[in-house]
Structure formats: C-alpha cells, structure tokens
Write an enzyme that holds these catalytic residues in place. Sequence first.
Site, short mmCIF file in Angstrom:
data_model
loop_
_atom_site.label_atom_id
_atom_site.label_comp_id
_atom_site.label_asym_id
_atom_site.label_seq_id
_atom_site.Cartn_x
_atom_site.Cartn_y
_atom_site.Cartn_z
N ASP A 188 13.06 3.99 -4.51
CA ASP A 188 12.91 3.96 -3.05
C ASP A 188 13.35 5.26 -2.39
O ASP A 188 14.18 6.00 -2.92
CB ASP A 188 13.72 2.79 -2.48
CG ASP A 188 13.01 1.47 -2.72
OD1 ASP A 188 11.84 1.49 -3.16
OD2 ASP A 188 13.62 0.41 -2.47
N LYS A 217 -6.20 9.56 8.84
CA LYS A 217 -6.95 8.87 7.78
C LYS A 217 -8.20 9.67 7.39
O LYS A 217 -8.65 9.61 6.25
CB LYS A 217 -7.31 7.45 8.24
CG LYS A 217 -6.10 6.53 8.31
CD LYS A 217 -5.44 6.37 6.95
CE LYS A 217 -4.26 5.43 6.95
NZ LYS A 217 -3.66 5.25 5.62
N SER A 244 -9.00 4.50 5.53
CA SER A 244 -9.34 3.44 6.48
C SER A 244 -10.81 3.64 6.84
O SER A 244 -11.33 4.75 6.73
CB SER A 244 -8.49 3.59 7.74
OG SER A 244 -9.01 2.81 8.80
N THR A 267 -2.05 -8.00 7.44
CA THR A 267 -0.76 -7.51 6.91
C THR A 267 0.20 -7.31 8.07
O THR A 267 -0.20 -7.33 9.24
CB THR A 267 -0.93 -6.15 6.21
OG1 THR A 267 -1.21 -5.17 7.22
CG2 THR A 267 -2.02 -6.14 5.16
N ASP A 304 9.18 2.39 -1.66
CA ASP A 304 9.07 2.04 -0.25
C ASP A 304 10.44 2.38 0.34
O ASP A 304 11.30 2.91 -0.36
CB ASP A 304 8.73 0.54 -0.06
CG ASP A 304 8.00 0.28 1.27
OD1 ASP A 304 8.56 0.63 2.33
OD2 ASP A 304 6.88 -0.26 1.25
N VAL A 323 -7.04 -5.73 8.06
CA VAL A 323 -6.45 -6.49 6.95
C VAL A 323 -5.26 -7.27 7.50
O VAL A 323 -4.48 -6.75 8.31
CB VAL A 323 -5.95 -5.55 5.83
CG1 VAL A 323 -5.60 -6.37 4.58
CG2 VAL A 323 -6.98 -4.47 5.50
N TYR A 377 -3.99 8.36 14.42
CA TYR A 377 -4.19 7.58 13.19
C TYR A 377 -5.54 7.93 12.55
O TYR A 377 -5.63 8.18 11.35
CB TYR A 377 -4.11 6.09 13.51
CG TYR A 377 -4.29 5.17 12.30
CD1 TYR A 377 -3.27 5.03 11.36
CD2 TYR A 377 -5.45 4.43 12.11
CE1 TYR A 377 -3.42 4.19 10.26
CE2 TYR A 377 -5.61 3.59 11.03
CZ TYR A 377 -4.59 3.47 10.10
OH TYR A 377 -4.75 2.63 9.01
P1 NAD Z 1 2.25 -2.47 5.91
O1 NAD Z 1 2.90 -1.98 7.16
O2 NAD Z 1 2.41 -3.89 5.51
O3 NAD Z 1 2.70 -1.56 4.66
C1 NAD Z 1 2.93 -0.17 4.77
C2 NAD Z 1 4.17 0.16 3.94
O4 NAD Z 1 4.39 1.58 3.98
C3 NAD Z 1 5.43 -0.53 4.48
O5 NAD Z 1 6.03 -1.33 3.48
C4 NAD Z 1 6.30 0.63 4.91
O6 NAD Z 1 7.70 0.41 4.73
C5 NAD Z 1 5.79 1.79 4.04
N1 NAD Z 1 6.15 3.04 4.67
C6 NAD Z 1 5.81 3.46 5.92
N2 NAD Z 1 6.46 4.60 6.21
C7 NAD Z 1 7.20 4.93 5.12
C8 NAD Z 1 8.10 5.99 4.82
N3 NAD Z 1 8.37 6.97 5.71
N4 NAD Z 1 8.69 6.00 3.61
C9 NAD Z 1 8.45 5.02 2.71
N5 NAD Z 1 7.62 3.99 2.94
C10 NAD Z 1 7.01 3.94 4.14
O7 NAD Z 1 0.72 -2.11 6.09
P2 NAD Z 1 -0.56 -2.36 5.16
O8 NAD Z 1 -1.58 -2.92 6.04
O9 NAD Z 1 -0.22 -3.02 3.88
O10 NAD Z 1 -0.96 -0.83 4.91
C11 NAD Z 1 -1.23 -0.25 3.65
C12 NAD Z 1 -2.22 0.87 3.87
O11 NAD Z 1 -3.47 0.33 4.32
C13 NAD Z 1 -1.80 1.89 4.94
O12 NAD Z 1 -2.07 3.20 4.49
C14 NAD Z 1 -2.70 1.54 6.12
O13 NAD Z 1 -2.90 2.64 6.98
C15 NAD Z 1 -3.95 1.09 5.41
N6 NAD Z 1 -4.86 0.26 6.22
C16 NAD Z 1 -4.40 -0.91 6.75
C17 NAD Z 1 -5.29 -1.67 7.54
C18 NAD Z 1 -4.83 -2.96 8.17
O14 NAD Z 1 -5.59 -3.51 9.03
N7 NAD Z 1 -3.70 -3.54 7.81
C19 NAD Z 1 -6.60 -1.24 7.74
C20 NAD Z 1 -7.02 -0.03 7.17
C21 NAD Z 1 -6.13 0.71 6.40
#
Ligand code: NAD
Length: 243
Positions: free
Chosen positions: A49, A147, A130, A178, A36, A176, A143
């Site tokens: 990282d 996806k 997604s 988050t 990350d 989700v 977005y």
């Molecule tokens: P989140 O924002 O908590 O986690 C995403 C992580 O990706 C973060 O820790 C961020 O630092 C890392 N990241 C982003 N850009 C980066 C970069 N340039 N380099 C390194 N790391 C990077 O979000 P989440 O909800 O846990 O998302 C996880 C996945 O689930 C994502 O792909 C998101 O699109 C997908 N998703 C989320 C939802 C939702 O409602 N939360 C719904 C559908 C899909």
Amino acid sequence: MRFDGKRALVTGAAGGIGQAVVAMLRAEGAHVAVTDRDSSSVAAEAHLDGDLLDGSFCDGLPGRAAEALGGLDILCNNAGVITRGDITETSDADYALTMGVNVEAPFRLCRAAIPLMAETGGGAIVNTSSCWGVRPGPNHPLYVMSKAALASLTQCLGRDHAHQGIRVNAVCPNEVNTPMLRSGFEKRGFDPDRAIEELNASVPLGHIAEPEEIADVILFLASDAARYMCGALVEVNGGKPVI
Ligand code: NAD
C-alpha cells in the site's frame, strides 16, 4: 486455469472494479500483489500500500511486486479519481490530484514495469481508461482529459513495446456500479440506489455495469486470448456509447 502461475500487480485494489479484478485473477490461478491506500480487506499474495501521488512510491512499486511474487507478468493500472465540474470550478488541487493519480501514476508504473516484463520475454498491461477518454462527456473536462491521456499512453505503448512481447491495452467503461459512481450521487444530494435505477433505464442492455462485467474484459485483455491485441481501447458500455 488461464492465469496459472502468472504474477500480477493491481492498483486501486480496494475499489469497486479493483476488488473484482483481484478476486477473479486469483480464482484463475494468478498470484496478485495489490496496492491502494488501504488494501488490508483484500485477499492477496502481497500488500504494497501507498499513495500513488508519491512519484518514488510508483517508481519502485513494480520492482517490489516482482520481488514479492518472483516476477511480473501483468500490470492493471486501475486506480483512478474523478473530479467533477466545468473548468471554471476546477482548482489547482483538483488538477494535481487528477493528473497525478490518473496519468502520472500509470506513466511511472508502466515505465518501471516494462523493463521487468521485457527481461522475462513479455507481459500484459491493462489500463482502466473510460468511455470519456475516447469521446468527452459534459462538464468533466479534467477527468475526461486525464482519461484521454491514459488512452493515448495505451496506444503509444501498445505500438512501442509489442516487439518485446508486451501488450498494452485499455478498457473504457461507461457507468459502473462502484463507490466512485455512488459517492458522486451522494455528494450531489441524490439517493444512489434511485439514481442508478434511473441510469439503468438509459442503457440499452438494461443496467449499468457491475464491477465484474468490467473485470471480465480486463482479464480477457490480460489473457492469452488477447495475444494479438496491442494498443486497443475497448469500450464496454452495454450499448450506450458516449455521443
Ligand atoms: P473506486 O473509487 O471504487 O476505486 C478507485 C480506487 O483507487 C480506490 O480504492 C482508491 O482508494 C484508489 N485510489 C485513488 N487515489 C489513490 C491514490 N492517490 N493512491 C492509491 N490509491 C488510490 O472506483 P472504480 O469505479 O472501481 O474505479 C476504477 C477505475 O475505473 C478508475 O480508474 C475509474 O476512473 C475507472 N472508471 C470508473 C467508472 C465508474 O462509473 N465507476 C467508469 C469509467 C471508468
């Protein structure tokens, strides 16, 4: 344990879904390399990282994970960013960021991981797309497009690399609980807890997903229980499909 001795690389490991995936894989015996921008708070066997917008970082990451763990069996392309607003509100910078993190990084990571997995007789890749990658939601064209590209990559690789024992599948969540979802509400001036309460009422199962409910499906797709699944897009939506 399902993942005894398996070696996994998880991107976006410090995020909501990522943290759950890492903890649950390790609880079931996997050795996990996490990546990350800053994963120092996440317990793991290796911390690698960096910025997924850096192409050469992505190209080298699976090899570094394999070196740290003694091989690579599982790759979870979980990191992602969301850009909001219709196309007229979308800047070139938004485009570069979203396509870079959501599409180009998984493309590069799959490209580098597949030969490593092939060498050792196979592996599993689980991409986090997604439900909007399957059917578009409103006012997020960038977005949604990113996806959908990841969903399409999953279907292509699922077909192309099955003969090498490499299974590529995707989880497609709806909302989700988050930081990604909560920060979106904050940016728009809403109280995230109240907004989530309202969203909960729109889900037939009664609540939006907790990260562990998505991680459970990611682990299933990574496990031998999904041994005949290749190129599947698995919607996880509590009974609330995008129409
Ligand atoms: P989140 O924002 O908590 O986690 C995403 C992580 O990706 C973060 O820790 C961020 O630092 C890392 N990241 C982003 N850009 C980066 C970069 N340039 N380099 C390194 N790391 C990077 O979000 P989440 O909800 O846990 O998302 C996880 C996945 O689930 C994502 O792909 C998101 O699109 C997908 N998703 C989320 C939802 C939702 O409602 N939360 C719904 C559908 C899909």
